[in-house]
Design a protein around this motif. Structure first.
Motif, PDB file in Angstrom:
ATOM      1  N   VAL A  75       0.854  -1.189   0.000  1.00 52.69           N
ATOM      2  CA  VAL A  75       0.000   0.000   0.000  1.00 52.69           C
ATOM      3  C   VAL A  75       0.892   1.242   0.000  1.00 52.69           C
ATOM      4  O   VAL A  75       1.681   1.449   0.930  1.00 52.69           O
ATOM      5  CB  VAL A  75      -0.922   0.026   1.236  1.00 52.69           C
ATOM      6  CG1 VAL A  75      -1.802   1.280   1.212  1.00 52.69           C
ATOM      7  CG2 VAL A  75      -1.783  -1.225   1.282  1.00 52.69           C
ATOM      8  N   PRO A  76       0.803   2.080  -1.031  1.00 56.37           N
ATOM      9  CA  PRO A  76       1.619   3.299  -1.076  1.00 56.37           C
ATOM     10  C   PRO A  76       1.279   4.244   0.066  1.00 56.37           C
ATOM     11  O   PRO A  76       0.184   4.197   0.645  1.00 56.37           O
ATOM     12  CB  PRO A  76       1.236   3.933  -2.420  1.00 56.37           C
ATOM     13  CG  PRO A  76       0.683   2.815  -3.231  1.00 56.37           C
ATOM     14  CD  PRO A  76      -0.002   1.912  -2.255  1.00 56.37           C
ATOM     15  N   VAL A  77       2.224   5.127   0.365  1.00 56.54           N
ATOM     16  CA  VAL A  77       1.981   6.133   1.411  1.00 56.54           C
ATOM     17  C   VAL A  77       0.914   7.121   0.969  1.00 56.54           C
ATOM     18  O   VAL A  77       0.063   7.540   1.762  1.00 56.54           O
ATOM     19  CB  VAL A  77       3.293   6.879   1.746  1.00 56.54           C
ATOM     20  CG1 VAL A  77       3.025   8.028   2.718  1.00 56.54           C
ATOM     21  CG2 VAL A  77       4.295   5.918   2.358  1.00 56.54           C
ATOM     22  N   SER A  78       0.890   7.488  -0.310  1.00 55.51           N
ATOM     23  CA  SER A  78      -0.046   8.506  -0.824  1.00 55.51           C
ATOM     24  C   SER A  78       0.128   9.811  -0.048  1.00 55.51           C
ATOM     25  O   SER A  78       1.220  10.158   0.348  1.00 55.51           O
ATOM     26  CB  SER A  78      -1.482   7.987  -0.788  1.00 55.51           C
ATOM     27  OG  SER A  78      -1.630   6.884  -1.651  1.00 55.51           O
ATOM     28  N   GLY A  79      -0.959  10.536   0.201  1.00 55.78           N
ATOM     29  CA  GLY A  79      -0.869  11.801   0.924  1.00 55.78           C
ATOM     30  C   GLY A  79      -0.467  12.952   0.015  1.00 55.78           C
ATOM     31  O   GLY A  79      -0.369  12.825  -1.204  1.00 55.78           O
ATOM     32  N   TRP A  80      -0.263  14.116   0.638  1.00 62.71           N
ATOM     33  CA  TRP A  80       0.042  15.330  -0.101  1.00 62.71           C
ATOM     34  C   TRP A  80       1.259  15.151  -1.001  1.00 62.71           C
ATOM     35  O   TRP A  80       2.265  14.585  -0.595  1.00 62.71           O
ATOM     36  CB  TRP A  80       0.346  16.470   0.861  1.00 62.71           C
ATOM     37  CG  TRP A  80      -0.726  16.795   1.832  1.00 62.71           C
ATOM     38  CD1 TRP A  80      -2.036  17.083   1.568  1.00 62.71           C
ATOM     39  CD2 TRP A  80      -0.581  16.895   3.255  1.00 62.71           C
ATOM     40  NE1 TRP A  80      -2.715  17.362   2.727  1.00 62.71           N
ATOM     41  CE2 TRP A  80      -1.841  17.246   3.781  1.00 62.71           C
ATOM     42  CE3 TRP A  80       0.486  16.733   4.132  1.00 62.71           C
ATOM     43  CZ2 TRP A  80      -2.064  17.443   5.139  1.00 62.71           C
ATOM     44  CZ3 TRP A  80       0.283  16.924   5.482  1.00 62.71           C
ATOM     45  CH2 TRP A  80      -0.985  17.272   5.978  1.00 62.71           C
ATOM     46  N   GLY A  94      -9.280   2.928  -5.391  1.00 64.28           N
ATOM     47  CA  GLY A  94     -10.505   3.439  -4.771  1.00 64.28           C
ATOM     48  C   GLY A  94     -10.448   3.462  -3.257  1.00 64.28           C
ATOM     49  O   GLY A  94     -11.459   3.213  -2.587  1.00 64.28           O
ATOM     50  N   LEU A  95      -9.290   3.790  -2.701  1.00 61.91           N
ATOM     51  CA  LEU A  95      -9.105   3.772  -1.255  1.00 61.91           C
ATOM     52  C   LEU A  95      -9.080   5.188  -0.694  1.00 61.91           C
ATOM     53  O   LEU A  95      -8.415   6.081  -1.230  1.00 61.91           O
ATOM     54  CB  LEU A  95      -7.790   3.064  -0.915  1.00 61.91           C
ATOM     55  CG  LEU A  95      -7.374   3.027   0.565  1.00 61.91           C
ATOM     56  CD1 LEU A  95      -8.341   2.164   1.369  1.00 61.91           C
ATOM     57  CD2 LEU A  95      -5.945   2.501   0.700  1.00 61.91           C
ATOM     58  N   GLY A  96      -9.803   5.401   0.415  1.00 59.43           N
ATOM     59  CA  GLY A  96      -9.721   6.652   1.156  1.00 59.43           C
ATOM     60  C   GLY A  96     -10.428   7.817   0.498  1.00 59.43           C
ATOM     61  O   GLY A  96     -11.145   7.682  -0.492  1.00 59.43           O
ATOM     62  N   SER A 132      -5.564   7.025   7.626  1.00 54.35           N
ATOM     63  CA  SER A 132      -5.444   8.216   6.805  1.00 54.35           C
ATOM     64  C   SER A 132      -6.745   8.504   6.058  1.00 54.35           C
ATOM     65  O   SER A 132      -7.525   7.600   5.762  1.00 54.35           O
ATOM     66  CB  SER A 132      -4.304   8.033   5.795  1.00 54.35           C
ATOM     67  OG  SER A 132      -4.273   9.086   4.856  1.00 54.35           O
ATOM     68  N   ARG A 133      -6.942   9.791   5.751  1.00 55.50           N
ATOM     69  CA  ARG A 133      -8.063  10.204   4.905  1.00 55.50           C
ATOM     70  C   ARG A 133      -7.630  10.405   3.449  1.00 55.50           C
ATOM     71  O   ARG A 133      -8.427  10.840   2.615  1.00 55.50           O
ATOM     72  CB  ARG A 133      -8.673  11.508   5.448  1.00 55.50           C
ATOM     73  CG  ARG A 133      -9.390  11.338   6.785  1.00 55.50           C
ATOM     74  CD  ARG A 133     -10.035  12.646   7.235  1.00 55.50           C
ATOM     75  NE  ARG A 133     -10.960  12.438   8.323  1.00 55.50           N
ATOM     76  CZ  ARG A 133     -10.638  12.436   9.612  1.00 55.50           C
ATOM     77  NH1 ARG A 133      -9.363  12.646   9.938  1.00 55.50           N
ATOM     78  NH2 ARG A 133     -11.538  12.229  10.540  1.00 55.50           N
ATOM     79  N   SER A 134      -6.394  10.100   3.130  1.00 56.46           N
ATOM     80  CA  SER A 134      -5.873  10.339   1.785  1.00 56.46           C
ATOM     81  C   SER A 134      -6.545   9.461   0.741  1.00 56.46           C
ATOM     82  O   SER A 134      -6.882   8.298   0.998  1.00 56.46           O
ATOM     83  CB  SER A 134      -4.364  10.086   1.743  1.00 56.46           C
ATOM     84  OG  SER A 134      -3.669  11.121   2.374  1.00 56.46           O
ATOM     85  N   THR A 135      -6.689  10.021  -0.458  1.00 53.51           N
ATOM     86  CA  THR A 135      -7.264   9.303  -1.595  1.00 53.51           C
ATOM     87  C   THR A 135      -6.161   8.577  -2.361  1.00 53.51           C
ATOM     88  O   THR A 135      -5.175   9.188  -2.767  1.00 53.51           O
ATOM     89  CB  THR A 135      -7.957  10.281  -2.554  1.00 53.51           C
ATOM     90  OG1 THR A 135      -8.886  11.087  -1.821  1.00 53.51           O
ATOM     91  CG2 THR A 135      -8.695   9.534  -3.657  1.00 53.51           C
ATOM     92  N   TYR A 136      -6.342   7.275  -2.558  1.00 50.01           N
ATOM     93  CA  TYR A 136      -5.477   6.508  -3.459  1.00 50.01           C
ATOM     94  C   TYR A 136      -6.373   6.024  -4.595  1.00 50.01           C
ATOM     95  O   TYR A 136      -7.019   4.986  -4.521  1.00 50.01           O
ATOM     96  CB  TYR A 136      -4.808   5.354  -2.721  1.00 50.01           C
ATOM     97  CG  TYR A 136      -3.905   4.508  -3.589  1.00 50.01           C
ATOM     98  CD1 TYR A 136      -3.105   5.076  -4.576  1.00 50.01           C
ATOM     99  CD2 TYR A 136      -3.855   3.125  -3.427  1.00 50.01           C
ATOM    100  CE1 TYR A 136      -2.281   4.304  -5.378  1.00 50.01           C
ATOM    101  CE2 TYR A 136      -3.023   2.342  -4.221  1.00 50.01           C
ATOM    102  CZ  TYR A 136      -2.247   2.944  -5.190  1.00 50.01           C
ATOM    103  OH  TYR A 136      -1.438   2.164  -5.987  1.00 50.01           O
TER     104      TYR A 136
END
Length: 347
Positions: free
Chosen positions: A29-34, A142-144, A134-138
């Motif tokens: 699972v990638p970190v994603s985020g800003w 379709g996650l977050g 996290s609330r980040s969108t991946y």
């Protein structure tokens, strides 16, 4: 719960992001985020949020949002136009780099993003479900975020607690700016997969960002970086991270961003240092890019200076009277009578 917005125009490439979900890369699972954590922190500071509060990341064209109920304090950081259409009133342009107030029925209209990345923060943060911390969108799975995707017309966005709305509206004397100059990199870890002059060519070329880019990475165009031999263009997959510069068989480097995969089979000629990774978010197609080699000590010093620069900017914010609205809480909390005298009976 806080106020509610309706998305009347979704714009393009707008997702909810926060600091990401570290700790799950071993599960793929990638970190994603800003993409630009410092710019997002600036927007959050202007509305009194903690630095980790979820913000709306805008990559191409900002959305139009209508406030359905409640009171909302917002701030935009980045290169784009900001307009407020007051319900039954005039249109105002507070601009970026300041906070401002919306009332029920008001609409916020955000324009095209000039340099690839901008942020909209609201006091209380965007209240979307938390997935894996996290609330980040991946977007890819379709996650977050809001239903795991970019904004769409008709979406409803809820804000968190309104406590930060008690703070004064704030403005910055000047936009926050990243360090200039070439993007700093450290060599490796697979420089042995490349021809002897490949690293020098990476460092002496003015590269251009291509249209092949998203939150996963940006492909650069320029002279081909030759591999040591044909088979060296592929390798057993190993760990990759945001900032890694992979080079596939065509020799055109790919710089990885926040949504990058956790493993990759292209050799990495260099890695962008942490202090300069946010700058990669501001490379729309055609942007020039140069690299310079640094060592681990210089990378650590650059990261410390970046933190100092951000803190100094946040501490420089000033309260101001935003045009077009009345701060009723401040007014009612003020002593409007500064003295009394007894005039005595009339003569």
């Amino acid at each position: 719960m806080g106020a509610t917005f309706e998305v009347t125009q979704p714009g393009l490439g707008n997702t909810i992001q926060d600091a990401g979900r570290p700790g799950y890369r071993h599960q793929g699972v990638p970190v994603s985020g800003w993409l630009d954590a410092e710019l997002a922190s600036c927007a959050n500071a202007l509305v009194g949020n903690a630095g980790s509060a979820a913000a709306l990341e805008m990559r191409a064209v900002g959305p139009t949002l209508r406030l359905m109920d409640g009171l909302a304090r917002l701030a935009v950081c980045g290169q784009l136009s900001v307009r407020v259409q007051r319900s039954g009133g005039p249109t105002q342009e507070p601009g970026p780099w300041c906070s401002f107030i919306l009332y029920p029925g008001d609409s916020l209209v955000l324009g095209a993003v000039g340099d690839g990345c901008a942020y909209l923060a609201c006091a209380g943060g965007w209240d979307v479900p938390v997935h894996m911390g996290s609330r980040s969108t991946y977007n890819r799975v379709g996650l977050g975020g809001l239903h795991g995707r970019a904004l769409q017309t008709g979406d409803r966005l809820q804000l968190g607690a309104e406590g930060a709305n008690d703070l004064p509206v704030l403005r910055a004397d000047a936009p926050f700016e990243h360090a200039g100059g070439p993007i700093r990199v450290m060599a490796g870890p697979q420089t042995h997969h490349f021809a002897a002059n490949a690293l020098d060519l990476l460092l002496t070329t003015e590269w251009r960002a291509s249209t092949a880019q998203d939150r996963m990475g940006v492909r650069l165009t320029g002279p081909a970086l030759a591999h040591a031999q044909a088979g060296a263009a592929d390798m057993v997959s190993d760990a990759v991270t945001p900032g890694a510069i992979q080079v596939p068989a065509d020799g055109q480097p790919i710089v990885l961003l926040a949504d990058c995969q956790t493993m990759g089979g292209y050799p990495k000629i260099a890695v962008v240092i942490a202090a300069d990774v946010p700058r990669l978010a501001h490379m729309p197609a055609g942007s020039p890019c140069r690299f310079v080699l640094v060592d681990a000590q210089q990378a650590a010093q650059a990261q410390a200076l970046s933190k100092e620069r951000l803190l100094a900017w946040q501490q420089s914010l000033k309260a101001y009277q935003a045009p077009g609205w009345l701060d009723e809480r401040a007014l009612l909390g003020s002593n409007l009578i500064d003295g009394m005298i007894d005039a005595g009976p009339p003569e």
